[in-house]
Scaffold this motif. Structure first.
Motif, short mmCIF file in Angstrom:
data_model
loop_
_atom_site.label_atom_id
_atom_site.label_comp_id
_atom_site.label_asym_id
_atom_site.label_seq_id
_atom_site.Cartn_x
_atom_site.Cartn_y
_atom_site.Cartn_z
N VAL A 1 55.87 3.84 41.75
CA VAL A 1 55.56 3.19 40.48
C VAL A 1 54.08 2.86 40.14
N ALA A 2 53.35 2.56 41.28
CA ALA A 2 51.94 2.36 41.07
C ALA A 2 51.30 3.73 40.53
N LEU A 3 51.77 4.94 41.11
CA LEU A 3 51.09 5.97 41.04
C LEU A 3 51.30 6.41 39.38
N THR A 4 52.79 5.92 39.01
CA THR A 4 53.14 6.34 37.94
C THR A 4 52.33 5.68 36.62
N GLU A 5 52.43 4.39 36.70
CA GLU A 5 51.47 3.35 36.01
C GLU A 5 50.05 3.91 35.74
N ALA A 6 49.42 4.27 37.13
CA ALA A 6 48.01 4.62 37.06
C ALA A 6 47.87 6.08 36.11
N LYS A 7 48.95 6.94 36.37
CA LYS A 7 49.09 8.26 35.66
C LYS A 7 49.08 7.90 34.31
N GLU B 1 58.25 0.18 49.92
CA GLU B 1 57.02 0.51 49.89
C GLU B 1 56.45 1.93 48.97
N ILE B 2 57.32 2.81 49.35
CA ILE B 2 57.25 4.22 48.92
C ILE B 2 57.56 4.31 47.36
N ARG B 3 58.64 3.56 47.15
CA ARG B 3 58.86 3.16 45.73
C ARG B 3 57.59 2.51 44.66
#
Length: 359
Positions: free
Chosen positions: A112-118, A106-108
């Protein structure tokens, strides 16, 4: 007066069942029973019984067996308890590992979602910056042309020929401004997913003629050949797609081909394949290097910044063409070499026996 005592002893047998006056034949005394007769005012004529238990060899021979059994029972119970405890610990460990694995996944996923959002935010910022830099030039330049030539036309000293030249430049500036605004609006609708798809039956020959009308004239002005190639074996075949989106894509490809070709030929045509129809736009222009062939489909991107000054444009044409073709479930294939020209193929899927209606 002193109490009077009468003592009488008897012995128990090995099973402690009977009383006898003789000692039992096995072992030493197991027990002795002493009867004390005491006379006192409280218990006149009563007998008091005293029992003395004596250990024997038989007792001590039984005791080790009892210890062994007890030890075995305790060992058995301890083994059961330890087994249960170990299993319980293993279950806890397994459950804990599952929980940790789930939380790690879940953290990964969140990372990944945060990286994509960034990445999306960075791209959005880059697009905003490129948009502001681009619009300041692509909008002001034709506006200045429109205002300048409009003022010149108001003068009385211009000859008829000069007025015609001003009108021509005024028309070019107006077309450029209109094209720039349309490109910005199209790109915004494509990025936000608001571009509608209105599929209908399309005749590819008529589609190519509509897309080529403007660019045939531009080729004549630049003194380059303009060629249309069609599939003569399938003149009556139609397919199902959005003609506006497809024509828009072909127009942007033609615009690039004419813009970057100074001599030679620009060709547009189509070929029917087994499960698709391939539209192509070819030119003998400056070509595109291998390193830049993936980058040029990004918004506001050109192979070389010097091309913007030499050829103009806002860097949105290929991006709009790519996004429009994607809405039609198709793809664009590029083949090019620097200095050898370029060939763009727009591949749209379809079936000859059943119209392919995009979802």
């Amino acid at each position: 007066h002193e109490p009077e005592y009468v003592t009488e002893s008897k012995f128990l047998n090995s099973r402690f069942i009977d009383l006898s006056v003789e000692k039992p034949s096995i072992g030493s005394e197991i027990a002795s029973v002493t009867s004390l007769k005491r006379f006192c005012p409280l218990f006149p004529g009563k007998s008091l019984l005293a029992i003395e238990i004596l250990p024997t060899n038989e007792f001590f021979s039984i005791l080790p067996n009892q210890k062994f059994i007890l030890t075995a029972i305790i060992s058995f119970l301890t083994t059961i308890l330890m087994t249960f405890f170990v299993r319980h610990i293993r279950n806890l460990e397994y459950n804990l590992k599952e929980i940790i694995a789930e939380q790690t996944a879940e953290i990964r996923g969140q990372l990944v979602a945060l990286t994509e959002a960034k990445t999306q935010i960075e791209k959005s910022d880059q697009l905003k910056t490129a948009f502001l830099n681009n619009i300041s030039h692509e909008v002001r330049t034709p506006l200045n042309g429109i205002l300048g030539f409009s003022l010149m036309l108001g003068g009385e000293s211009l000859s008829h020929r000069e007025k015609e030249e001003c009108l021509n430049m005024l028309q070019i500036s107006s077309d450029r401004l209109t094209s720039t605004i349309n490109n910005y609006m199209d790109m915004a609708m494509l990025i936000t997913g608001n571009m509608p798809v209105r599929a209908q039956r399309v005749n590819p020959d008529q589609l190519i003629l509509n897309a080529s009308e403007k660019y045939r004239t531009l080729c004549i002005r630049k003194n380059i050949d303009f060629q249309i190639l069609t599939d003569e074996n399938n003149d009556d075949v139609q397919f199902y797609t959005d003609p506006d989106l497809l024509e828009k894509s072909l127009s942007h490809l033609l615009d690039n081909a004419v813009k970057f070709t100074n001599s030679g030929r620009v060709t547009i045509g189509f070929l029917y394949q087994v499960d698709r129809i391939d539209f192509f736009v070819r030119d003998t222009g400056i070509g595109i290097s291998k390193d830049a062939q993936d980058l040029i489909f990004n918004p506001f991107t050109q192979e070389d910044i010097r091309q913007k000054n030499a050829y103009g444009g806002n860097g949105l044409g290929l991006s709009i063409a790519m996004e429009s073709v994607s809405l039609l479930k198709g793809r664009i294939i590029l083949q090019s070499e620097k200095g050898m020209g370029s060939a763009f193929t727009v591949s749209i899927p379809f079936k000859t026996d059943q119209f392919n209606k995009p979802e």
